[in-house]
Design an enzyme around this catalytic site. Structure first.
Site, PDB file in Angstrom:
ATOM      1  N   LYS A 164       0.809  -1.224   0.000  1.00  0.00           N
ATOM      2  CA  LYS A 164       0.000   0.000   0.000  1.00  0.00           C
ATOM      3  C   LYS A 164       0.840   1.272   0.000  1.00  0.00           C
ATOM      4  O   LYS A 164       0.404   2.291  -0.511  1.00  0.00           O
ATOM      5  CB  LYS A 164      -0.970   0.004   1.171  1.00  0.00           C
ATOM      6  CG  LYS A 164      -0.297   0.186   2.509  1.00  0.00           C
ATOM      7  CD  LYS A 164      -1.310   0.157   3.637  1.00  0.00           C
ATOM      8  CE  LYS A 164      -0.681   0.642   4.903  1.00  0.00           C
ATOM      9  NZ  LYS A 164      -1.147  -0.084   6.094  1.00  0.00           N
ATOM     10  N   ARG A 199      -5.811   1.766  17.564  1.00  0.00           N
ATOM     11  CA  ARG A 199      -6.420   1.825  16.241  1.00  0.00           C
ATOM     12  C   ARG A 199      -7.403   0.650  16.220  1.00  0.00           C
ATOM     13  O   ARG A 199      -8.220   0.559  17.116  1.00  0.00           O
ATOM     14  CB  ARG A 199      -5.356   1.814  15.135  1.00  0.00           C
ATOM     15  CG  ARG A 199      -5.895   2.467  13.835  1.00  0.00           C
ATOM     16  CD  ARG A 199      -4.875   2.475  12.711  1.00  0.00           C
ATOM     17  NE  ARG A 199      -4.634   1.136  12.167  1.00  0.00           N
ATOM     18  CZ  ARG A 199      -3.787   0.876  11.172  1.00  0.00           C
ATOM     19  NH1 ARG A 199      -3.099   1.850  10.611  1.00  0.00           N
ATOM     20  NH2 ARG A 199      -3.628  -0.354  10.729  1.00  0.00           N
TER      21      ARG A 199
END
Ligand SMILES: *Cc1c(COP(=O)(O)O)cnc(C)c1O
Length: 355
Positions: A36, A131
């Site tokens: 990514k 997260r």
């Protein structure tokens, strides 16, 4: 040639992948290569596969879809939990996904059943980075629910550290994850085949052989792309740090004072800038700005060049002490941090050149 230009060296990426795959294999870990940071660029993904990544992970379904369209039939992992609206696509393009919500897993299961498939789920546990992931104590109960969803195979558990909260992965954190794994296994009455221990932030502990046995895989992006672990940004022995370079073109060179003239308010991005008075200096303006890169993440390859700042479209450099004369038309080269690489990779204004 058009600039700014991101120059990609797939051989270096393949080399780094091989180094890291070997390092992980020594500790009994599978390598999930994460592309990514390079926006799932085809040549980057191919280099990861050639270099020995056992699977390809990406946070974006769109990137996994493109990887499938090139004909990659190996394993794909969706790293960010799909939105409820994207579960069908997630099942189509990813063999497994990292999840923490039962509603999402139910939706994934419905899609998988319709497609006559099983979708693998890794249940994410939050070890303090805040997260994704459920609190430790909730994991066994939730795993029990997920394992019963038709169309779903609960393949394991995982965690993510050092991304939002900057929490450093430790041997103790990995032990905690393994304890949760055992509780989940007791709840399910069977073994879990996967424990996904983390990211490039775990590479330092792998190098120091502090990874406890039982963790089965790591999801590595930055380590492969930039040759660095991501807690202290220390180089990984044997890896290249210049698989990506950014080239940008000088469009103005002028001698100017080092402090702006007039009263100083906010700049284009709402910050009030501060300046040191260093007298009149030679400055170069480059055609690359915040739409192209994260200026704070560019490292000039030419000694004597200092980045002073950037606006949307301009990078401002002090070139007074550059080791060669910088002129309008000069192309300057930079190494990139993860953040600069990410922005350059996704910017449609940055041309890409594969060596
Ligand atoms: C981005 C990401 C990774 C890869 O992180 P690196 O620091 O680039 O190795 C791994 N896991 C998840 C969940 C991610 O979002």
């Amino acid at each position: 040639m058009t600039y700014p230009l991101l120059v990609i060296d797939p051989q270096k990426i393949e080399h780094n992948t091989g180094q890291i795959a070997a390092l992980l294999a020594k500790e009994g870990l599978r390598l999930v290569g994460v592309a990514k940071g390079a926006a799932g660029h085809q040549d980057v993904v191919k280099a990861m596969i050639k270099g020995g990544a056992a699977a390809i992970g990406d946070s974006r379904i769109a990137n996994l879809a493109r990887i499938r369209q090139w004909g990659y039939r190996g394993e794909t992992v969706l790293l960010r939990a799909p939105g409820l609206t994207r579960c069908a696509d997630a099942v189509t393009y990813a063999d497994s996904s990292l999840n923490s919500e039962i509603v999402t897993v139910r939706r994934l299961g419905e899609s998988a059943v319709k497609m006559g498939q099983k979708h693998k789920v890794i249940l994410m546990v939050d070890l303090g980075d805040l997260r994704e992931g459920v609190p430790l104590g909730q994991a066994p109960g939730l795993a029990g629910e997920m394992a019963q969803v038709p169309g779903i195979h609960l393949a394991g558990i995982g965690t993510n550290l050092a991304c939002y909260g900057g929490v450093i992965p430790t041997g103790e954190a990995m032990e905690l994850l393994l304890q949760v794994k055992e509780k989940v296994e007791r709840r399910l009455g069977r073994r879990l085949e996967r424990v996904s221990g983390g990211t490039s932030a775990n590479l330092k502990m792998v190098l120091e052989q502090k990874m406890p046995p039982g963790i089965t895989e790591l999801r590595i992006g930055e380590g492969i792309l930039l040759g660095k672990e991501s807690v202290y940004r220390e180089p990984i022995p044997g890896c290249c740090d210049d698989a990506f370079l950014l080239r940008a073109e000088v469009i103005e060179v002028q001698k100017k004072p080092s402090r702006p003239t007039g009263e100083i308010g906010q700049d284009a991005f709402g910050n009030v800038p501060h300046f040191k008075d260093r007298g009149i200096r030679k400055r170069a303006l480059l055609a690359a700005g915040r739409q192209d890169v994260d200026p704070g993440g560019l490292i000039p390859l030419t000694p004597g060049i200092e980045i002073l700042g950037a606006s949307s479209d301009h990078l401002i450099c002090d070139v007074e002490e550059a080791v060669f004369p910088v002129r309008t038309g000069t192309i300057l080269e930079f190494r990139l941090t993860y953040s600069a690489l990410l922005r350059a990779s996704v910017s449609p204004y940055v041309a890409k050149k594969v060596l």
